[in-house]
Design a protein around this motif. Sequence first.
Motif, PDB file in Angstrom:
ATOM      1  N   ASN A   1       0.840  -1.189   0.000  1.00  0.00           N
ATOM      2  CA  ASN A   1       0.000   0.000   0.000  1.00  0.00           C
ATOM      3  C   ASN A   1       0.879   1.244   0.000  1.00  0.00           C
ATOM      4  OD1 ASN A   1       0.872   0.438   2.617  1.00  0.00           O
ATOM      5  ND2 ASN A   1      -1.085   0.036   3.563  1.00  0.00           N
ATOM      6  N   VAL A   2       0.237   2.385  -0.208  1.00  0.00           N
ATOM      7  CA  VAL A   2       0.932   3.669  -0.291  1.00  0.00           C
ATOM      8  C   VAL A   2       0.196   4.679   0.571  1.00  0.00           C
ATOM      9  CG1 VAL A   2       1.633   5.557  -1.818  1.00  0.00           C
ATOM     10  CG2 VAL A   2       1.684   3.201  -2.651  1.00  0.00           C
ATOM     11  N   ASP A   3       0.954   5.439   1.342  1.00  0.00           N
ATOM     12  CA  ASP A   3       0.395   6.555   2.110  1.00  0.00           C
ATOM     13  C   ASP A   3       1.181   7.791   1.691  1.00  0.00           C
ATOM     14  OD1 ASP A   3      -0.671   8.326   3.909  1.00  0.00           O
ATOM     15  OD2 ASP A   3       0.125   7.336   5.691  1.00  0.00           O
ATOM     16  N   ALA A   4       0.556   8.663   0.914  1.00  0.00           N
ATOM     17  CA  ALA A   4       1.247   9.830   0.361  1.00  0.00           C
ATOM     18  C   ALA A   4       0.609  11.122   0.865  1.00  0.00           C
ATOM     19  CB  ALA A   4       1.206   9.794  -1.158  1.00  0.00           C
ATOM     20  N   THR A   5       1.454  12.116   1.109  1.00  0.00           N
ATOM     21  CA  THR A   5       0.991  13.425   1.570  1.00  0.00           C
ATOM     22  C   THR A   5       1.582  14.509   0.693  1.00  0.00           C
ATOM     23  OG1 THR A   5       0.938  12.608   3.855  1.00  0.00           O
ATOM     24  CG2 THR A   5       0.874  14.995   3.552  1.00  0.00           C
ATOM     25  N   ILE A   6       0.750  15.433   0.249  1.00  0.00           N
ATOM     26  CA  ILE A   6       1.197  16.617  -0.482  1.00  0.00           C
ATOM     27  C   ILE A   6       1.156  17.780   0.500  1.00  0.00           C
ATOM     28  CG2 ILE A   6       0.730  18.201  -2.386  1.00  0.00           C
ATOM     29  CD1 ILE A   6      -0.692  15.854  -3.773  1.00  0.00           C
ATOM     30  N   ILE A   7       2.247  18.523   0.588  1.00  0.00           N
ATOM     31  CA  ILE A   7       2.344  19.638   1.528  1.00  0.00           C
ATOM     32  C   ILE A   7       2.421  20.923   0.716  1.00  0.00           C
ATOM     33  CG2 ILE A   7       3.624  20.611   3.459  1.00  0.00           C
ATOM     34  CD1 ILE A   7       4.881  17.691   3.688  1.00  0.00           C
ATOM     35  N   THR A   8       1.375  21.745   0.819  1.00  0.00           N
ATOM     36  CA  THR A   8       1.297  22.977   0.041  1.00  0.00           C
ATOM     37  C   THR A   8       0.330  23.953   0.689  1.00  0.00           C
ATOM     38  OG1 THR A   8       0.833  23.905  -2.141  1.00  0.00           O
ATOM     39  CG2 THR A   8      -0.497  22.033  -1.479  1.00  0.00           C
TER      40      THR A   8
ATOM     41  N   LEU B   1       5.839  27.893   7.709  1.00  0.00           N
ATOM     42  CA  LEU B   1       7.182  27.348   7.891  1.00  0.00           C
ATOM     43  C   LEU B   1       7.826  27.075   6.538  1.00  0.00           C
ATOM     44  CD1 LEU B   1       6.540  24.767  10.739  1.00  0.00           C
ATOM     45  CD2 LEU B   1       7.643  26.988  10.959  1.00  0.00           C
ATOM     46  N   GLY B   2       8.953  27.685   6.275  1.00  0.00           N
ATOM     47  CA  GLY B   2       9.787  27.354   5.133  1.00  0.00           C
ATOM     48  C   GLY B   2       9.285  27.763   3.762  1.00  0.00           C
ATOM     49  N   PHE B   3       9.940  27.164   2.756  1.00  0.00           N
ATOM     50  CA  PHE B   3       9.689  27.540   1.358  1.00  0.00           C
ATOM     51  C   PHE B   3       8.263  27.239   0.917  1.00  0.00           C
ATOM     52  CE2 PHE B   3      10.870  23.106   1.021  1.00  0.00           C
ATOM     53  CZ  PHE B   3      10.108  22.623  -0.020  1.00  0.00           C
ATOM     54  N   VAL B   4       7.638  26.228   1.491  1.00  0.00           N
ATOM     55  CA  VAL B   4       6.269  25.883   1.100  1.00  0.00           C
ATOM     56  C   VAL B   4       5.307  26.984   1.513  1.00  0.00           C
ATOM     57  CG1 VAL B   4       4.367  24.244   1.426  1.00  0.00           C
ATOM     58  CG2 VAL B   4       6.694  23.396   1.141  1.00  0.00           C
ATOM     59  N   SER B   5       5.456  27.482   2.724  1.00  0.00           N
ATOM     60  CA  SER B   5       4.540  28.524   3.194  1.00  0.00           C
ATOM     61  C   SER B   5       4.739  29.841   2.441  1.00  0.00           C
ATOM     62  CB  SER B   5       4.698  28.744   4.694  1.00  0.00           C
ATOM     63  OG  SER B   5       5.958  29.301   4.978  1.00  0.00           O
TER      64      SER B   5
END
Length: 107
Positions: free
Chosen positions: A18-25, A60-64
């Motif tokens: 299985n796969v558990d994936a998270t996109i942070i944006t 926090l960081g480049f994403v924010s």
Amino acid sequence: MLRATLALLAQAGWQIGNVDATIITEQPKMAPDLPQMAAHIAAYLQVPASCGKAKTVERLGFVSRGEGIATEAVVLICQEAASSQDRCRKFLQCCAMVLQSKPNFFL
């Protein structure tokens, strides 16, 4: 890279469990598209279902700052009908093959 990794896993007798994936944006908001994205990943990997999530990083960081998007993924790989010692040996062989073909793969 995913196709090559799947081939190496199959060659060593492993498969995706299985796969558990998270996109942070911060933007764009991903929630409306997550079910379709998870279904595409599951179909490509030939697994029953894929778990997809999205989250923000709260300043926090480049994403924010809107400079990029980050992702995290955890993948369960499994091998049927083999002893745990055999599974460990084949898993380490698979990791060695990945490192030989892509030296910076785990960095």
